[in-house]
Design a protein around this motif. Structure first.
Motif, PDB file in Angstrom:
ATOM      1  N   SER A 275     -69.047  18.429  19.553  1.00  0.00           N
ATOM      2  CA  SER A 275     -68.529  18.670  20.901  1.00  0.00           C
ATOM      3  C   SER A 275     -68.960  17.568  21.864  1.00  0.00           C
ATOM      4  O   SER A 275     -68.209  17.176  22.756  1.00  0.00           O
ATOM      5  CB  SER A 275     -69.009  20.026  21.411  1.00  0.00           C
ATOM      6  OG  SER A 275     -70.429  20.049  21.443  1.00  0.00           O
ATOM      7  N   GLU A 276     -70.184  17.019  21.701  1.00  0.00           N
ATOM      8  CA  GLU A 276     -70.660  15.956  22.578  1.00  0.00           C
ATOM      9  C   GLU A 276     -69.953  14.639  22.290  1.00  0.00           C
ATOM     10  O   GLU A 276     -69.742  13.822  23.181  1.00  0.00           O
ATOM     11  CB  GLU A 276     -72.172  15.795  22.428  1.00  0.00           C
ATOM     12  CG  GLU A 276     -72.955  17.013  22.915  1.00  0.00           C
ATOM     13  CD  GLU A 276     -74.437  16.842  22.703  1.00  0.00           C
ATOM     14  OE1 GLU A 276     -74.830  15.779  22.184  1.00  0.00           O
ATOM     15  OE2 GLU A 276     -75.201  17.761  23.039  1.00  0.00           O
ATOM     16  N   LEU A 277     -69.589  14.417  21.027  1.00  0.00           N
ATOM     17  CA  LEU A 277     -68.914  13.177  20.686  1.00  0.00           C
ATOM     18  C   LEU A 277     -67.484  13.146  21.218  1.00  0.00           C
ATOM     19  O   LEU A 277     -66.965  12.081  21.566  1.00  0.00           O
ATOM     20  CB  LEU A 277     -68.897  12.997  19.156  1.00  0.00           C
ATOM     21  CG  LEU A 277     -70.260  12.746  18.501  1.00  0.00           C
ATOM     22  CD1 LEU A 277     -70.115  12.801  16.995  1.00  0.00           C
ATOM     23  CD2 LEU A 277     -70.830  11.394  18.908  1.00  0.00           C
ATOM     24  N   LEU A 278     -66.845  14.320  21.300  1.00  0.00           N
ATOM     25  CA  LEU A 278     -65.443  14.368  21.700  1.00  0.00           C
ATOM     26  C   LEU A 278     -65.263  14.472  23.217  1.00  0.00           C
ATOM     27  O   LEU A 278     -64.148  14.328  23.693  1.00  0.00           O
ATOM     28  CB  LEU A 278     -64.752  15.564  21.027  1.00  0.00           C
ATOM     29  CG  LEU A 278     -64.633  15.480  19.502  1.00  0.00           C
ATOM     30  CD1 LEU A 278     -64.052  16.779  18.960  1.00  0.00           C
ATOM     31  CD2 LEU A 278     -63.760  14.317  19.073  1.00  0.00           C
ATOM     32  N   THR A 279     -66.347  14.753  23.949  1.00  0.00           N
ATOM     33  CA  THR A 279     -66.203  14.924  25.393  1.00  0.00           C
ATOM     34  C   THR A 279     -66.004  13.577  26.078  1.00  0.00           C
ATOM     35  O   THR A 279     -66.543  12.552  25.655  1.00  0.00           O
ATOM     36  CB  THR A 279     -67.451  15.607  25.982  1.00  0.00           C
ATOM     37  OG1 THR A 279     -68.610  14.891  25.541  1.00  0.00           O
ATOM     38  CG2 THR A 279     -67.537  17.049  25.532  1.00  0.00           C
ATOM     39  N   VAL A 280     -65.230  13.592  27.158  1.00  0.00           N
ATOM     40  CA  VAL A 280     -64.945  12.390  27.947  1.00  0.00           C
ATOM     41  C   VAL A 280     -65.599  12.574  29.311  1.00  0.00           C
ATOM     42  O   VAL A 280     -65.518  13.653  29.897  1.00  0.00           O
ATOM     43  CB  VAL A 280     -63.417  12.187  28.095  1.00  0.00           C
ATOM     44  CG1 VAL A 280     -63.118  10.954  28.927  1.00  0.00           C
ATOM     45  CG2 VAL A 280     -62.776  12.068  26.726  1.00  0.00           C
ATOM     46  N   PRO A 281     -66.272  11.580  29.822  1.00  0.00           N
ATOM     47  CA  PRO A 281     -66.919  11.735  31.143  1.00  0.00           C
ATOM     48  C   PRO A 281     -65.903  12.059  32.233  1.00  0.00           C
ATOM     49  O   PRO A 281     -64.729  11.657  32.154  1.00  0.00           O
ATOM     50  CB  PRO A 281     -67.572  10.375  31.392  1.00  0.00           C
ATOM     51  CG  PRO A 281     -67.408   9.577  30.167  1.00  0.00           C
ATOM     52  CD  PRO A 281     -66.496  10.270  29.239  1.00  0.00           C
ATOM     53  N   ASP A 282     -66.365  12.790  33.232  1.00  0.00           N
ATOM     54  CA  ASP A 282     -65.488  13.180  34.340  1.00  0.00           C
ATOM     55  C   ASP A 282     -65.088  11.954  35.160  1.00  0.00           C
ATOM     56  O   ASP A 282     -65.912  11.074  35.449  1.00  0.00           O
ATOM     57  CB  ASP A 282     -66.198  14.193  35.240  1.00  0.00           C
ATOM     58  CG  ASP A 282     -66.457  15.494  34.509  1.00  0.00           C
ATOM     59  OD1 ASP A 282     -65.717  15.789  33.555  1.00  0.00           O
ATOM     60  OD2 ASP A 282     -67.411  16.206  34.889  1.00  0.00           O
ATOM     61  N   GLY A 283     -63.823  11.919  35.544  1.00  0.00           N
ATOM     62  CA  GLY A 283     -63.331  10.829  36.381  1.00  0.00           C
ATOM     63  C   GLY A 283     -62.992   9.551  35.638  1.00  0.00           C
ATOM     64  O   GLY A 283     -62.546   8.575  36.256  1.00  0.00           O
ATOM     65  N   TRP A 284     -63.210   9.545  34.308  1.00  0.00           N
ATOM     66  CA  TRP A 284     -62.914   8.331  33.541  1.00  0.00           C
ATOM     67  C   TRP A 284     -61.438   8.316  33.167  1.00  0.00           C
ATOM     68  O   TRP A 284     -60.879   9.319  32.742  1.00  0.00           O
ATOM     69  CB  TRP A 284     -63.762   8.287  32.279  1.00  0.00           C
ATOM     70  CG  TRP A 284     -63.553   7.046  31.466  1.00  0.00           C
ATOM     71  CD1 TRP A 284     -64.133   5.835  31.658  1.00  0.00           C
ATOM     72  CD2 TRP A 284     -62.699   6.904  30.325  1.00  0.00           C
ATOM     73  NE1 TRP A 284     -63.718   4.929  30.713  1.00  0.00           N
ATOM     74  CE2 TRP A 284     -62.814   5.565  29.880  1.00  0.00           C
ATOM     75  CE3 TRP A 284     -61.839   7.752  29.647  1.00  0.00           C
ATOM     76  CZ2 TRP A 284     -62.119   5.075  28.790  1.00  0.00           C
ATOM     77  CZ3 TRP A 284     -61.152   7.260  28.565  1.00  0.00           C
ATOM     78  CH2 TRP A 284     -61.292   5.944  28.147  1.00  0.00           C
ATOM     79  N   LYS A 285     -60.793   7.190  33.327  1.00  0.00           N
ATOM     80  CA  LYS A 285     -59.380   7.041  32.995  1.00  0.00           C
ATOM     81  C   LYS A 285     -59.190   5.745  32.224  1.00  0.00           C
ATOM     82  O   LYS A 285     -59.742   4.695  32.576  1.00  0.00           O
ATOM     83  CB  LYS A 285     -58.527   7.005  34.266  1.00  0.00           C
ATOM     84  CG  LYS A 285     -57.043   7.140  33.991  1.00  0.00           C
ATOM     85  CD  LYS A 285     -56.238   7.259  35.282  1.00  0.00           C
ATOM     86  CE  LYS A 285     -54.756   7.442  34.978  1.00  0.00           C
ATOM     87  NZ  LYS A 285     -53.960   7.525  36.222  1.00  0.00           N
ATOM     88  N   GLU A 286     -58.412   5.849  31.158  1.00  0.00           N
ATOM     89  CA  GLU A 286     -58.188   4.673  30.309  1.00  0.00           C
ATOM     90  C   GLU A 286     -57.283   3.679  31.042  1.00  0.00           C
ATOM     91  O   GLU A 286     -56.244   4.067  31.586  1.00  0.00           O
ATOM     92  CB  GLU A 286     -57.525   5.116  29.002  1.00  0.00           C
ATOM     93  CG  GLU A 286     -57.380   4.000  27.990  1.00  0.00           C
ATOM     94  CD  GLU A 286     -56.737   4.492  26.707  1.00  0.00           C
ATOM     95  OE1 GLU A 286     -56.475   3.658  25.834  1.00  0.00           O
ATOM     96  OE2 GLU A 286     -56.488   5.704  26.592  1.00  0.00           O
ATOM     97  N   PRO A 287     -57.658   2.396  31.053  1.00  0.00           N
ATOM     98  CA  PRO A 287     -56.803   1.415  31.733  1.00  0.00           C
ATOM     99  C   PRO A 287     -55.476   1.236  31.005  1.00  0.00           C
ATOM    100  O   PRO A 287     -55.394   1.348  29.776  1.00  0.00           O
ATOM    101  CB  PRO A 287     -57.630   0.120  31.704  1.00  0.00           C
ATOM    102  CG  PRO A 287     -58.604   0.316  30.594  1.00  0.00           C
ATOM    103  CD  PRO A 287     -58.883   1.784  30.521  1.00  0.00           C
ATOM    104  N   ALA A 288     -54.425   0.996  31.759  1.00  0.00           N
ATOM    105  CA  ALA A 288     -53.085   0.853  31.171  1.00  0.00           C
ATOM    106  C   ALA A 288     -52.983  -0.437  30.363  1.00  0.00           C
ATOM    107  O   ALA A 288     -53.609  -1.460  30.691  1.00  0.00           O
ATOM    108  CB  ALA A 288     -52.041   0.873  32.275  1.00  0.00           C
TER     109      ALA A 288
END
Length: 393
Positions: free
Chosen positions: A42-55
């Motif tokens: 579960s910790e490996l799959l979580t994404v930090p809050d507010g993070w967005k992948e650049p286009a």
């Protein structure tokens, strides 16, 4: 680990252990260790809050693709009219990513392929998912969202999970719910669009939501009601709002559902016990002659044999007569009566005045009976009668 070491490594370890044994001191380097934490799934799959992948832009791949890639998929006949209407919109949406798309109404297929201007290598995969969703009755307004970077799709095949057709239809209807309420609740909890069509379930949304949708669909087809998973998702959604509970284990809060065996009978009614295998055949039954020889009747005369048979017949007849007589006599046997309970007289004197009042009330209730205490005529009524008599005179 020591088993897999080579001979030189084993000799070095042996010398080290001998020195420690002789000196009685452990070197300081042996007391130090490097601890590597093992992260949970579960910790490996979580994404930090507010993070967005650049286009992904043309500057990331200015030379484009070296080879041409293409994908094709078939669509059913009933989707032909809808695809004709929305095909200009499909071409426009894929044209922005420089993907060529073609519709073949004769073969009933859709094809997407890259061009020389295509710079995003993953755009062809997104275009393939788009035509797959359109073939599975997903409307264009929802299917076009697959071109976004944070949106994915999952087409779950449920047709082969249940053999019985009636059972399959029942479980599929259970997934949809009355008036689509179960499906709507699942969409709100997972932020995904879910479409149940035929033997497939098409889901469109974020990666974390698709994982939950697949679990709910698979459990439903395995005869686990979707309300259990929906309840778990609701609890998880509330727990995720609390920042203190995000890093903790949620198993103590989640409900635990166990499968109940509805059949009370766990063992079969008829237990078939297998006989032990023997190479010898079963013994043959004795014939009448053998039985007579064993009992000694074979050596008796015919007259004695007849007399013996007649006696056996008479004994059987007497038993049958006695049974019939007993059944006939059962009708004449009186049933057992319950013992009568003697009523005990109430001690005490009778209330004579109360009895008189009851008798008076009963007389007044009778039809045509005169009143017990007739009220005397008033003075006004007597005066009126006298005036009438005077007028007549």
């Amino acid at each position: 680990m020591l088993k897999h070491l080579n001979e030189t490594s084993k000799e070095i370890l042996l010398e080290l252990y001998n020195k420690v044994w002789e000196n009685g001191k452990v070197p300081e380097s042996c007391k130090e260790a490097v601890i590597i934490p093992i992260m949970e799934e579960s910790e490996l799959l979580t994404v930090p809050d507010g993070w967005k992948e650049p286009a992904f832009t043309r500057d990331d791949n200015p030379r484009g693709l070296l080879e041409e890639s293409s994908f094709a998929t078939l669509f059913p006949k009933y989707r032909e009219a809808y695809l004709k209407e929305c095909w200009p919109l499909v071409e426009k949406a894929l044209g922005e990513a420089h993907i060529k798309v073609s519709l073949d109404l004769i073969e009933g297929s859709m094809t997407v392929s890259t061009t020389k201007k295509t710079f995003d290598p993953y755009a062809i995969v997104k275009a393939r998912d788009l035509i797959k969703l359109l073939a599975r009755s997903v409307p264009f307004e929802q299917a076009v969202r697959i071109l976004q970077d944070d949106i994915a799709c999952d087409i779950i095949k449920i047709g082969t999970m249940v053999r019985n057709r009636e059972r399959f239809v029942k479980r599929r209807h259970r997934l949809i719910g009355p008036k689509g309420s179960t499906l709507k609740a699942l969409e709100l909890l997972t932020n995904c669009y879910v479409m149940v069509q035929g033997n497939t379930v098409s889901a469109l949304g974020p990666y974390s939501g698709l994982k939950e949708v697949r679990k709910v669909v698979m459990d439903t087809m395995k005869n686990i009601h979707p309300i259990y998973n929906i309840k778990t998702l609701m609890i998880k959604q509330e727990l995720s709002k609390d920042p203190d509970l995000r890093t903790q284990n949620w198993e103590r809060f989640l409900p635990k559902f166990r499968h109940k065996n509805l059949s009370k009978r766990k063992e079969p009614k008829k237990m078939s016990v297998k006989k032990e295998y023997t190479p010898f055949p079963p013994p043959q039954p004795e014939s009448k002659v053998d039985q007579e020889l064993a009992s000694g009747e074979f050596f008796l005369r015919e007259s004695v044999k007849r007399r013996k048979k007649m006696e056996e017949i008479k004994v059987k007849q007497a038993e049958a007569l006695s049974k019939k007589q007993e059944e006939r006599n059962k009708a004449f046997i009186p049933p057992k009566e319950k013992p009568l309970m003697k009523k005990t007289a109430k001690e005490g004197k009778l209330d004579i005045e109360a009895i008189k009042d009851k008798v008076k009330k009963a007389k007044t209730k009778k039809l045509g009976a005169p009143p017990v205490n007739p009220s005397p005529p008033t003075s006004s009524t007597t005066n009126k009668k006298k005036k009438k008599t005077k007028g007549k005179g």
